[in-house]
Design a protein around this motif. Structure first.
Motif, PDB file in Angstrom:
ATOM      1  N   ARG A 342       4.496 -24.746 -24.873  1.00 10.35           N
ATOM      2  CA  ARG A 342       3.521 -24.998 -23.826  1.00 10.35           C
ATOM      3  C   ARG A 342       3.074 -26.468 -23.864  1.00 10.35           C
ATOM      4  O   ARG A 342       3.016 -27.138 -22.838  1.00 10.35           O
ATOM      5  CB  ARG A 342       2.319 -24.059 -24.009  1.00 10.35           C
ATOM      6  N   THR A 343       2.795 -26.945 -25.087  1.00  9.97           N
ATOM      7  CA  THR A 343       2.383 -28.354 -25.244  1.00  9.97           C
ATOM      8  C   THR A 343       3.535 -29.307 -24.979  1.00  9.97           C
ATOM      9  O   THR A 343       3.383 -30.328 -24.280  1.00  9.97           O
ATOM     10  CB  THR A 343       1.833 -28.582 -26.659  1.00  9.97           C
ATOM     11  N   LEU A 344       4.716 -28.979 -25.515  1.00 10.87           N
ATOM     12  CA  LEU A 344       5.881 -29.853 -25.339  1.00 10.87           C
ATOM     13  C   LEU A 344       6.287 -29.960 -23.881  1.00 10.87           C
ATOM     14  O   LEU A 344       6.613 -31.049 -23.380  1.00 10.87           O
ATOM     15  CB  LEU A 344       7.048 -29.330 -26.176  1.00 10.87           C
ATOM     16  N   LEU A 345       6.266 -28.830 -23.208  1.00  9.83           N
ATOM     17  CA  LEU A 345       6.654 -28.822 -21.793  1.00  9.83           C
ATOM     18  C   LEU A 345       5.654 -29.613 -20.950  1.00  9.83           C
ATOM     19  O   LEU A 345       6.037 -30.327 -20.010  1.00  9.83           O
ATOM     20  CB  LEU A 345       6.753 -27.381 -21.284  1.00  9.83           C
ATOM     21  N   LYS A 346       4.379 -29.507 -21.291  1.00  7.63           N
ATOM     22  CA  LYS A 346       3.366 -30.229 -20.540  1.00  7.63           C
ATOM     23  C   LYS A 346       3.559 -31.738 -20.698  1.00  7.63           C
ATOM     24  O   LYS A 346       3.462 -32.505 -19.718  1.00  7.63           O
ATOM     25  CB  LYS A 346       1.972 -29.820 -21.012  1.00  7.63           C
ATOM     26  N   GLN A 353       9.833 -36.137 -17.098  1.00  4.04           N
ATOM     27  CA  GLN A 353      11.132 -35.695 -17.593  1.00  4.04           C
ATOM     28  C   GLN A 353      11.535 -34.338 -17.012  1.00  4.04           C
ATOM     29  O   GLN A 353      12.691 -33.939 -17.114  1.00  4.04           O
ATOM     30  CB  GLN A 353      11.102 -35.614 -19.120  1.00  4.04           C
ATOM     31  N   LEU A 354      10.573 -33.632 -16.432  1.00  5.37           N
ATOM     32  CA  LEU A 354      10.839 -32.329 -15.803  1.00  5.37           C
ATOM     33  C   LEU A 354      10.261 -32.329 -14.405  1.00  5.37           C
ATOM     34  O   LEU A 354       9.149 -32.840 -14.177  1.00  5.37           O
ATOM     35  CB  LEU A 354      10.203 -31.192 -16.614  1.00  5.37           C
ATOM     36  N   SER A 355      10.997 -31.734 -13.492  1.00 10.38           N
ATOM     37  CA  SER A 355      10.451 -31.527 -12.149  1.00 10.38           C
ATOM     38  C   SER A 355       9.481 -30.347 -12.194  1.00 10.38           C
ATOM     39  O   SER A 355       9.435 -29.598 -13.169  1.00 10.38           O
ATOM     40  CB  SER A 355      11.578 -31.228 -11.163  1.00 10.38           C
ATOM     41  N   ILE A 357       9.501 -27.549 -10.493  1.00  5.32           N
ATOM     42  CA  ILE A 357      10.175 -26.254 -10.526  1.00  5.32           C
ATOM     43  C   ILE A 357      10.755 -25.974 -11.906  1.00  5.32           C
ATOM     44  O   ILE A 357      10.678 -24.849 -12.417  1.00  5.32           O
ATOM     45  CB  ILE A 357      11.281 -26.180  -9.435  1.00  5.32           C
ATOM     46  N   ASN A 358      11.329 -27.007 -12.554  1.00  9.95           N
ATOM     47  CA  ASN A 358      11.875 -26.811 -13.893  1.00  9.95           C
ATOM     48  C   ASN A 358      10.768 -26.584 -14.922  1.00  9.95           C
ATOM     49  O   ASN A 358      10.918 -25.807 -15.863  1.00  9.95           O
ATOM     50  CB  ASN A 358      12.724 -28.019 -14.304  1.00  9.95           C
ATOM     51  N   TYR A 359       9.646 -27.277 -14.712  1.00  6.52           N
ATOM     52  CA  TYR A 359       8.502 -27.105 -15.608  1.00  6.52           C
ATOM     53  C   TYR A 359       7.993 -25.664 -15.551  1.00  6.52           C
ATOM     54  O   TYR A 359       7.777 -25.012 -16.578  1.00  6.52           O
ATOM     55  CB  TYR A 359       7.395 -28.083 -15.231  1.00  6.52           C
ATOM     56  N   LEU A 360       7.813 -25.156 -14.347  1.00  4.34           N
ATOM     57  CA  LEU A 360       7.328 -23.781 -14.187  1.00  4.34           C
ATOM     58  C   LEU A 360       8.346 -22.770 -14.698  1.00  4.34           C
ATOM     59  O   LEU A 360       7.978 -21.734 -15.283  1.00  4.34           O
ATOM     60  CB  LEU A 360       6.996 -23.509 -12.717  1.00  4.34           C
ATOM     61  N   LEU A 361       9.616 -23.064 -14.496  1.00 11.36           N
ATOM     62  CA  LEU A 361      10.669 -22.159 -14.957  1.00 11.36           C
ATOM     63  C   LEU A 361      10.692 -22.102 -16.487  1.00 11.36           C
ATOM     64  O   LEU A 361      10.727 -21.013 -17.076  1.00 11.36           O
ATOM     65  CB  LEU A 361      12.021 -22.609 -14.422  1.00 11.36           C
ATOM     66  N   GLU A 362      10.665 -23.279 -17.112  1.00  9.31           N
ATOM     67  CA  GLU A 362      10.672 -23.316 -18.578  1.00  9.31           C
ATOM     68  C   GLU A 362       9.405 -22.691 -19.158  1.00  9.31           C
ATOM     69  O   GLU A 362       9.438 -22.017 -20.180  1.00  9.31           O
ATOM     70  CB  GLU A 362      10.803 -24.764 -19.057  1.00  9.31           C
ATOM     71  N   LEU A 363       8.298 -22.927 -18.485  1.00 19.40           N
ATOM     72  CA  LEU A 363       7.035 -22.348 -18.937  1.00 19.40           C
ATOM     73  C   LEU A 363       7.069 -20.824 -18.849  1.00 19.40           C
ATOM     74  O   LEU A 363       6.561 -20.124 -19.736  1.00 19.40           O
ATOM     75  CB  LEU A 363       5.888 -22.898 -18.092  1.00 19.40           C
ATOM     76  N   SER A 364       7.696 -20.305 -17.790  1.00 20.35           N
ATOM     77  CA  SER A 364       7.786 -18.844 -17.632  1.00 20.35           C
ATOM     78  C   SER A 364       8.646 -18.234 -18.725  1.00 20.35           C
ATOM     79  O   SER A 364       8.371 -17.115 -19.191  1.00 20.35           O
ATOM     80  CB  SER A 364       8.342 -18.501 -16.248  1.00 20.35           C
ATOM     81  N   VAL A 365       9.692 -18.946 -19.158  1.00 19.30           N
ATOM     82  CA  VAL A 365      10.530 -18.450 -20.262  1.00 19.30           C
ATOM     83  C   VAL A 365       9.714 -18.381 -21.547  1.00 19.30           C
ATOM     84  O   VAL A 365       9.797 -17.410 -22.312  1.00 19.30           O
ATOM     85  CB  VAL A 365      11.769 -19.359 -20.449  1.00 19.30           C
TER      86      VAL A 365
END
Length: 392
Positions: A342-346, A353-355, A357-365
């Motif tokens: 969660r912290t790394l993705l943010k 580095q993330l769009s 849509i990719n941010y939300l997708l990775e966060l959902s995983v």
């Protein structure tokens, strides 16, 4: 919603529990306040009183006769007959043993029903802890989603992004809030169920941690102790013993019954009086009763063995299931403890580095992994609860 969140945050202060079983205080309250158990206790007392009525002897019989003589000079005849019947003497001893056994059975039936109610409460406690933890996790997700939505609101107002991207953040926030509201409803429902089991008395404390009960190292060794704490198994064994006593009682009841009494006869100024004695002849009434009771004993013995076998296999399956889930949880914990996506993705998203849509997708995983972990943790605790109920 805010009230529940505040209560969750304060639950560690409000709720004092036993170090070995975080649910024990709740179960103790329910055991004291549950109206069903109170009613069952009164029924048990009534059944035990009813069993004792079998110890009473048959009522004495009094017979009075007044016969007119014909011709009248023959005088009138007056008869008095008082009798009391008795079973064969050994029957009273066996009947007392049977009544004692029936009273023990009544207590065991109550204990079994009490265990069922308390186990239902324990399951509600597990579910409540799960929903409480889930609510806390969802609350963090809502905070993050709200921050993202507010940031994109500002960017949208400045014209930096289009409506599609802005709507994605709004949908993300909406989904997070609705999930938290559902968890809130589940918490309220479970608390209401525990209040119902607590005789309608409110339970103000929130459970925030599972029981610290550990999986027994040796199942067979644990089972030998656990089966002694199962009222249903003990009742099955006592039922066999009671049936054997009933066999002896049935045999005794088929022996001759004794009748003793007093009789007087008055006629024309003369009186004849004395004692009477009679014995019944056991020819037809008790036919096949002993044979039937022996067959009952054999059937009960088979049922008792089957009950123990079913109990063993059911608990062994739960034991293996708990062990498998425990290993699975360790794998989840190893991954989740070494990474906070969660912290790394943010950070990656904020650096571009993330769009979105990719941010939300990775966060959902990442969220799905946490949800799976919490779900398996709940299943593990439910499996443990099936074992834990037989520890006392």
């Amino acid at each position: 919603m805010k009230l529940i969140y505040i209560l969750i945050a304060l639950s560690g202060v409000l709720f004092t529990v036993n170090a070995q079983d975080n649910f024990q205080e709740v179960l103790n309250r329910i055991e004291s306040n549950n109206t069903t158990l109170k009613a069952l206790l009164e029924k048990t007392k009534a059944d035990k009183i009813g069993n004792k009525t079998a110890l009473n002897m048959a009522n004495p019989e009094v017979e009075v006769g007044y016969l007119w003589g014909s011709p009248s000079e023959e005088g009138n005849r007056k008869d008095l007959n008082i009798t009391q019947s008795f079973d064969f003497p050994t029957a009273y001893g066996y009947r007392s043993q049977v009544v004692t056994g029936q009273n023990v059975q009544a207590d065991l039936v109550y204990q079994q029903q009490a265990k069922e109610i308390l186990q239902q409460a324990r399951v509600f406690c597990v579910e409540l802890v799960y929903q409480t933890k889930r609510y806390a996790e969802l609350n963090e997700r809502v905070k993050l989603a709200k921050e993202l939505s507010e940031a994109y609101q500002t960017r949208f107002d400045k014209g930096d992004i289009n409506i599609i991207e802005y709507n994605k953040t709004k949908l993300n926030l909406l989904n997070s809030e609705k999930a938290m509201q559902i968890a809130e409803v589940e918490i309220a429902t479970l608390r209401a169920e525990l209040q119902r089991l607590n005789g309608g008395e409110p339970m103000l404390d929130l459970l925030s941690n599972y029981s610290s009960y550990s999986l027994p190292l040796s199942f067979d060794q644990w089972f030998n102790e656990a089966k002694m704490n199962n009222p249903a198994l003990e009742s099955a064994m006592k039922e066999v013993d009671l049936s054997r006593k009933q066999e002896k009682l049935t045999k005794a009841l088929n022996l001759p019954k004794i009748t003793a009494g007093y009789m007087s006869e008055r006629l024309l100024g003369t009186t004849h009086q004395g004692f009477t004695f009679g014995v019944s002849i056991p020819l037809w009434e008790g036919k096949n009763t002993v044979k039937y009771q022996k067959a009952q004993t054999v059937a009960l013995e088979m049922q008792q063995k089957d009950s123990e076998l079913q109990f063993y296999n059911t608990l062994k399956n739960q034991y293996h299931r708990a062990g498998t889930l425990f290993d699975l949880l360790r794998d989840y914990e190893e991954i989740l403890s070494t990474s906070n996506n969660r912290t790394l993705l943010k950070k990656a998203f904020e650096k571009g580095q993330l769009s979105l849509i990719n941010y939300l997708l990775e966060l959902s995983v990442y969220y799905e992994t946490i949800d799976q972990y919490m779900e398996k943790e709940k299943e593990y605790q439910l499996a443990l609860s099936e074992l834990q109920q037989w520890d006392r």
